[in-house]
Design an enzyme around this catalytic site. Structure first.
Site, mmCIF file in Angstrom:
data_model
loop_
_atom_site.group_PDB
_atom_site.id
_atom_site.type_symbol
_atom_site.label_atom_id
_atom_site.label_comp_id
_atom_site.label_asym_id
_atom_site.label_seq_id
_atom_site.Cartn_x
_atom_site.Cartn_y
_atom_site.Cartn_z
ATOM 1 N N CYS A 178 75.406 -11.419 43.745
ATOM 2 C CA CYS A 178 74.286 -12.348 43.620
ATOM 3 C C CYS A 178 73.033 -11.590 43.192
ATOM 4 O O CYS A 178 72.805 -10.457 43.562
ATOM 5 C CB CYS A 178 73.978 -13.103 44.895
ATOM 6 S SG CYS A 178 75.354 -14.028 45.543
ATOM 7 N N ARG B 207 75.392 -9.589 38.193
ATOM 8 C CA ARG B 207 75.656 -9.531 39.637
ATOM 9 C C ARG B 207 76.428 -10.753 40.141
ATOM 10 O O ARG B 207 76.832 -10.802 41.303
ATOM 11 C CB ARG B 207 74.336 -9.425 40.407
ATOM 12 C CG ARG B 207 73.538 -8.189 40.077
ATOM 13 C CD ARG B 207 72.273 -8.164 40.872
ATOM 14 N NE ARG B 207 72.535 -8.063 42.289
ATOM 15 C CZ ARG B 207 72.699 -6.937 42.962
ATOM 16 N NH1 ARG B 207 72.622 -5.788 42.331
ATOM 17 N NH2 ARG B 207 72.941 -6.943 44.245
ATOM 18 N N TRP C 202 77.386 -15.244 43.050
ATOM 19 C CA TRP C 202 78.802 -14.860 43.035
ATOM 20 C C TRP C 202 79.335 -15.358 44.367
ATOM 21 O O TRP C 202 79.050 -14.797 45.420
ATOM 22 C CB TRP C 202 78.931 -13.350 42.927
ATOM 23 C CG TRP C 202 80.320 -12.860 42.661
ATOM 24 C CD1 TRP C 202 80.903 -12.644 41.453
ATOM 25 C CD2 TRP C 202 81.311 -12.494 43.638
ATOM 26 N NE1 TRP C 202 82.185 -12.173 41.612
ATOM 27 C CE2 TRP C 202 82.463 -12.075 42.938
ATOM 28 C CE3 TRP C 202 81.346 -12.484 45.028
ATOM 29 C CZ2 TRP C 202 83.613 -11.649 43.583
ATOM 30 C CZ3 TRP C 202 82.495 -12.070 45.670
ATOM 31 C CH2 TRP C 202 83.622 -11.654 44.946
ATOM 32 N N ASN D 91 71.345 -13.068 49.209
ATOM 33 C CA ASN D 91 72.433 -12.248 48.685
ATOM 34 C C ASN D 91 73.066 -11.527 49.864
ATOM 35 O O ASN D 91 72.355 -10.899 50.638
ATOM 36 C CB ASN D 91 71.857 -11.232 47.690
ATOM 37 C CG ASN D 91 72.843 -10.142 47.315
ATOM 38 O OD1 ASN D 91 74.047 -10.348 47.352
ATOM 39 N ND2 ASN D 91 72.329 -8.977 46.967
ATOM 40 N N GLY D 92 74.378 -11.641 50.023
ATOM 41 C CA GLY D 92 75.050 -10.942 51.122
ATOM 42 C C GLY D 92 75.863 -11.903 51.948
ATOM 43 O O GLY D 92 76.318 -12.935 51.461
ATOM 44 N N GLU E 157 92.754 4.092 35.158
ATOM 45 C CA GLU E 157 91.493 3.537 34.660
ATOM 46 C C GLU E 157 91.730 2.700 33.395
ATOM 47 O O GLU E 157 91.139 1.632 33.232
ATOM 48 C CB GLU E 157 90.502 4.675 34.384
ATOM 49 C CG GLU E 157 89.197 4.269 33.734
ATOM 50 C CD GLU E 157 88.349 3.299 34.563
ATOM 51 O OE1 GLU E 157 88.614 3.116 35.768
ATOM 52 O OE2 GLU E 157 87.412 2.701 34.001
ATOM 53 N N LYS F 31 90.622 -1.147 33.304
ATOM 54 C CA LYS F 31 89.634 -1.653 32.342
ATOM 55 C C LYS F 31 90.211 -2.835 31.573
ATOM 56 O O LYS F 31 89.557 -3.847 31.382
ATOM 57 C CB LYS F 31 89.256 -0.507 31.389
ATOM 58 C CG LYS F 31 87.909 -0.561 30.805
ATOM 59 C CD LYS F 31 86.794 0.024 31.646
ATOM 60 C CE LYS F 31 86.805 -0.365 33.066
ATOM 61 N NZ LYS F 31 85.880 0.293 33.930
ATOM 62 N N GLU G 236 90.507 -5.895 33.883
ATOM 63 C CA GLU G 236 89.186 -6.422 34.260
ATOM 64 C C GLU G 236 88.594 -7.324 33.186
ATOM 65 O O GLU G 236 88.037 -8.368 33.493
ATOM 66 C CB GLU G 236 88.196 -5.257 34.458
ATOM 67 C CG GLU G 236 88.238 -4.587 35.798
ATOM 68 C CD GLU G 236 87.212 -3.464 35.879
ATOM 69 O OE1 GLU G 236 86.422 -3.459 36.823
ATOM 70 O OE2 GLU G 236 87.196 -2.571 34.999
ATOM 71 N N HIS H 4 111.329 5.512 38.780
ATOM 72 C CA HIS H 4 111.503 4.989 40.140
ATOM 73 C C HIS H 4 111.123 3.520 40.230
ATOM 74 O O HIS H 4 110.784 3.034 41.304
ATOM 75 C CB HIS H 4 110.690 5.841 41.122
ATOM 76 C CG HIS H 4 111.099 7.277 41.089
ATOM 77 N ND1 HIS H 4 112.318 7.722 41.557
ATOM 78 C CD2 HIS H 4 110.482 8.370 40.565
ATOM 79 C CE1 HIS H 4 112.418 9.022 41.357
ATOM 80 N NE2 HIS H 4 111.320 9.444 40.744
ATOM 81 N N LYS I 291 79.087 -6.855 39.543
ATOM 82 C CA LYS I 291 78.715 -5.451 39.339
ATOM 83 C C LYS I 291 78.473 -4.739 40.660
ATOM 84 O O LYS I 291 78.643 -3.536 40.773
ATOM 85 C CB LYS I 291 77.429 -5.425 38.500
ATOM 86 C CG LYS I 291 76.959 -4.058 38.104
ATOM 87 C CD LYS I 291 77.686 -3.620 36.880
ATOM 88 C CE LYS I 291 77.410 -2.197 36.508
ATOM 89 N NZ LYS I 291 78.537 -1.633 35.766
HETATM 90 C C1 G6P Z 1 82.961 -3.543 40.797
HETATM 91 C C2 G6P Z 1 82.689 -3.178 39.347
HETATM 92 C C3 G6P Z 1 83.539 -1.980 38.951
HETATM 93 C C4 G6P Z 1 83.266 -0.824 39.889
HETATM 94 C C5 G6P Z 1 83.532 -1.238 41.343
HETATM 95 C C6 G6P Z 1 83.053 -0.203 42.323
HETATM 96 O O1 G6P Z 1 84.239 -4.064 40.944
HETATM 97 O O2 G6P Z 1 82.987 -4.253 38.520
HETATM 98 O O3 G6P Z 1 83.229 -1.594 37.624
HETATM 99 O O4 G6P Z 1 84.079 0.243 39.539
HETATM 100 O O5 G6P Z 1 82.816 -2.436 41.645
HETATM 101 O O6 G6P Z 1 81.650 -0.230 42.305
HETATM 102 P P1 G6P Z 1 80.739 0.955 42.754
HETATM 103 O O7 G6P Z 1 79.334 0.439 42.597
HETATM 104 O O8 G6P Z 1 81.068 1.247 44.190
HETATM 105 O O9 G6P Z 1 81.022 2.097 41.871
#
Ligand code: G6P
Length: 622
Positions: free
Chosen positions: A2, A27, A83, A109-110, A495, A499, A502, A518, A617
């Site tokens: 948020c 956010r 969010w 927010n929270g 990763e 990516k 995501e 395996h 984010k």
């Molecule tokens: C969210 C973001 C990711 C990030 C993850 C961890 O899911 O979309 O890109 O890697 O949070 O966030 P942080 O702020 O702890 O690196």
């Protein structure tokens, strides 16, 4: 999660709020809303809320003929982009939430952990709720106190005292013109101080077009903003003197600079952001000074184990670092997904170092892990991109990544700079404990300083990016992808898959190539894309055998490899060439094609790479 904005000053509040919400949309973006005093001195508040993105809210404000001029007397307001955590995404659950009188509205927010109990009490006291959110209790709690005679600042202060959880709150009340009040407990809230105007925001991005003077609210602080400035008090009501700092980030850095998407811009920024992370810590000649760590060599020598805790891409940065730390510093490193760490009773003591990694500096699980480590007497270091973030205040020392604002939700430049900061930490450790000779460490640093140039060579040379775009086109409809790697290529495989899933919503999994037999190899069908991280390493020969096994079962192999590597050319249908660097530093180059691949597939599938569905984010809830 948020985004919150608040404004009070001489400008018309509406454009400030809407622009602010747009820059905070990363956010959360399932609904949005604003509240301002009613036009032309009419009583009550004007509240506009919409399900969906901020653009829906902008259209709704236009439809209501809310003028973006200062003449209508709307010089203060609050806004929110959501969010959803508690209550589905809908207009009714969108913020701001009003009290029963309609004069007061809040944004939050929270998470309010005791909201059910508070809601029951408030309903029993005669309050009417209109949403399914935890946030709405805040409006009614503040209302109770205002009715009892408190002013807005006092009402928010005492209401905050009744809340359990993590939250940032901003409130506006039509009966208190010219002020807005905000509070912070474990969720980000920053104040911007301008000439005759003040702002609240969840991060600095919305403030940069107006001011660079900011105050990072501490946990338990409540701030009242007016044209005259900020007044801050603690939960006990004691006055706190606001200390402002100047943020170095500029507005341009938070805008797209000609790129179609923030993600692409941020991928291309990586050579520069890597230089920024290295600068002032590591000299191109090989010198290394990490004065910000404030741990003496004697204290360092006492550390006998390192734990790394992180989530998402930051976790992958930690995995990359584990390989380097253990090889350079000969110290055992354990790595945990932050949400698992404290629940498994890790064995920590004063000789343990816990490193928390988080681009946002706000991730609830990583924050809790670092707090837990401190209660166990462990030393803590945090690697983050956000100065003043919650995590940066919790640790014994902080290494900032200096990547500038990252707007794309999926981490790119924050990840590469985290990896670089971790490498510096590992080298500093290795040198400080004598595990590595000065000259050997200097050699790595010199090679690390070459990486930005090598990254530019890949990004600016037409072949690599064009090859990736072509591969994306051929496989954009493939239902499932596998990414494989060995050694330091393994975290890169994780990763690459993360990516892709995501931002393109395709099913993708990353594996240690040796694990293929395996189980995962059963997933391979004719044409299944298998992306292999096949740059030079001590285990390249073994990886090539795994690639052959996949190819023999019909996989279409895409290899990330060094230019002209014959062994790889023989087994892969597509080879994307990256410049060669030292084995342990190769992730810095291998990341680029993986990021571009995810970006292009997302675009071809019509997905918005900057704002992937369901993701945020900054993940401030567990
Ligand atoms: C969210 C973001 C990711 C990030 C993850 C961890 O899911 O979309 O890109 O890697 O949070 O966030 P942080 O702020 O702890 O690196």
């Amino acid at each position: 999660m948020c985004g919150i904005v608040g404004y009070v000053g001489d400008r018309s509040a509406l454009p400030v709020l809407l622009e602010g919400l747009k820059s905070l949309e990363y956010r959360g973006y399932d609904s949005a809303g604003i509240a301002m005093p009613a036009r032309n001195g009419a009583p009550g508040l004007e509240v506009v809320r919409r399900a969906g993105r901020v653009d829906e809210l902008v259209a709704a404000a236009q439809a209501r003929e809310l003028a973006a001029t200062a003449a209508n007397g709307q010089h203060a307001g609050i806004g929110h982009t959501r969010w959803a955590t508690c209550g589905e995404p809908s207009e009714g659950n969108a913020h701001p939430h009003r009290d029963c009188t309609g004069n007061l509205a809040i944004v939050h927010n929270g998470i309010i952990e005791n909201h059910l109990q508070l809601r029951q009490q408030l309903v029993a006291a005669g309050h009417t709720f209109s949403s399914a959110t935890d946030s709405e209790v805040v409006a009614h709690l503040v209302e109770e106190r205002l009715t009892a005679g408190a002013d807005l600042l006092e009402a928010v202060r005492t209401a905050v005292g009744a809340l359990h959880g993590s939250f940032a709150i901003v409130a506006i009340d039509a009966r208190y013109p010219g002020v807005i009040v905000g509070a912070r407990v474990d969720a980000p809230l920053v104040l911007g101080l301008g000439e005759g105007e003040c702002f609240f925001a969840s991060d600095v991005a919305p403030l940069l077009r107006y001011t660079r003077q900011v105050v990072w609210l501490a946990d338990g602080e409540i701030a009242q903003l007016s044209r005259a400035g900020a007044r801050i008090i603690g939960l006990d009501g004691a006055e706190h003197v606001p200390t402002s700092t100047e943020v170095a980030w500029d507005r341009e850095a938070a805008e797209k600079a000609g790129f179609p998407d923030f993600m692409l811009k941020e991928i291309y920024e990586q050579p520069r952001t890597l230089r920024d992370t290295l600068r002032s810590r590591a000299e191109p000649s090989g010198e290394l000074t990490l004065t910000e760590l404030a741990i003496s060599p004697a204290e360092l020598a006492e550390v006998n184990k390192i734990f790394i805790v992180a989530c998402g891409s930051s976790y992958h940065a930690g995995l990359v670092a584990k390989y380097a730390f253990e090889r350079w510093a000969r110290i055992p490193v354990e790595i945990d997904v932050a949400s698992e760490f404290r629940y498994r009773d890790p064995v920590l003591d004063a000789k343990t170092l816990v490193v928390g990694i988080s681009q946002s500096g706000e991730t609830a699980d990583t924050l809790a892990a670092i707090r837990y480590a401190r209660t166990q007497g462990a030393r803590t270091i945090v690697i983050t991109n956000v100065v003043g973030s919650s995590l940066s205040r919790e640790a014994d020392a902080v290494l900032y990544t200096h990547a500038g604002p990252e707007i794309g939700v999926a981490a790119t430049k924050t990840l590469s700079t985290q990896i670089a900061a971790l490498w510096l930490l590992g080298l500093w450790f290795a040198e400080g404990t004598g595990a590595m000779e000065r000259e050997a460490a200097a050699e790595v640093i010199r090679e690390l300083w070459r990486c930005p140039e090598l990254m530019e060579a890949f990004l600016d040379g037409p072949e690599g990016p064009a090859a990736i775009a072509g591969i994306a086109e051929r496989f954009a409809t493939a239902p499932g992808w596998l990414f494989i790697g060995r050694g330091v290529g393994f975290p890169l495989a994780l990763e690459g898959a993360l990516k892709l899933k995501e931002i393109s919503y395709l099913h993708a999994e990353g594996f240690a190539a040796g694990e293929m037999k395996h189980g995962p190899i059963a997933l391979i069908d004719k044409g299944t894309p298998v992306v292999a991280i096949a740059t030079h390493s001590r285990v390249l020969g073994k990886l090539i055998s795994n690639v052959e096994e996949a190819r023999a079962r019909g996989a279409s192999v895409v290899a990330i490899a060094q230019q002209g590597d014959e062994r790889v050319l023989e087994v892969a249908a597509d080879v994307v060439a990256v410049p060669e660097t030292a084995e342990l530093l190769s992730p810095m180059l291998d990341l680029l094609p993986l990021q571009l691949l995810a970006y292009h597939v997302a675009k071809l599938r019509g997905c918005d790479p900057d704002r992937p569905r369901n993701l945020a984010k900054s993940v401030t809830v567990e």
